[in-house]
Motif scaffolding. Structure first.
Motif, PDB file in Angstrom:
ATOM      1  N   PHE A  34       8.523 -19.624  14.059  1.00  0.00           N
ATOM      2  CA  PHE A  34       8.172 -20.626  13.074  1.00  0.00           C
ATOM      3  C   PHE A  34       7.133 -20.026  12.130  1.00  0.00           C
ATOM      4  N   LEU A  35       7.372 -20.079  10.833  1.00  0.00           N
ATOM      5  CA  LEU A  35       6.405 -19.629   9.832  1.00  0.00           C
ATOM      6  C   LEU A  35       6.106 -20.785   8.881  1.00  0.00           C
ATOM      7  N   ALA A  36       4.827 -20.991   8.639  1.00  0.00           N
ATOM      8  CA  ALA A  36       4.409 -22.053   7.727  1.00  0.00           C
ATOM      9  C   ALA A  36       4.247 -21.490   6.317  1.00  0.00           C
ATOM     10  N   LYS A  37       4.569 -22.337   5.329  1.00  0.00           N
ATOM     11  CA  LYS A  37       4.320 -21.995   3.928  1.00  0.00           C
ATOM     12  C   LYS A  37       2.922 -22.461   3.571  1.00  0.00           C
ATOM     13  N   PRO A  38       2.197 -21.798   2.730  1.00  0.00           N
ATOM     14  CA  PRO A  38       2.572 -20.534   2.113  1.00  0.00           C
ATOM     15  C   PRO A  38       2.583 -19.421   3.159  1.00  0.00           C
TER      16      PRO A  38
END
Length: 122
Positions: A98-102
């Motif tokens: 899981f990668l969050a923006k920004p």
């Protein structure tokens, strides 16, 4: 790698990071295109936005896992909603991370490299 992101600015940011890191990628704009590419192409990893037209990232993951269980593909969620329940839903759907923006470029690199170790062909 496969990048599925419908927002032009977000797509430009992530693909610029990936290019500067030396990664090759194919970028698509919706979940149906992503599913098609994942099934017909040869990708070592998919980075998939959660909110896309036609097929969201969670549904993309569920369908891919059901259709192609013999073709393991690390799938990373990409979203502006970094809430713990959203992250948990991604993992329960079969996503690997899981990668969050920004997007933090160092975290992006570490995530891709860590998952790439599971598939030395990346």
């Amino acid at each position: 790698m496969l990048v599925a992101e419908d927002n032009a600015i977000a797509a430009k940011v992530i693909t610029t990071f990936l290019s500067k890191m030396g990664f090759d990628y194919t970028q698509v704009e919706d979940g149906e295109q992503a599913l098609h590419e994942a099934l017909v192409g040869s990708y070592g990893i998919a980075i998939v936005d959660l909110r896309m037209p036609k097929l969201d990232g969670i549904e993309f993951t569920k369908r891919y896992r059901a259709i192609a269980p013999e073709r393991p593909l690390p799938i990373v969620a990409l979203t502006a909603n970094a809430a713990e329940d959203v992250k948990q839903a991604c993992l329960e759907a079969g996503m690997d991370d899981f990668l969050a923006k920004p997007v933090n470029p160092q975290l992006l690199r570490r995530t891709v490299e860590r998952l790439a170790l599971r598939d030395p062909e990346i």
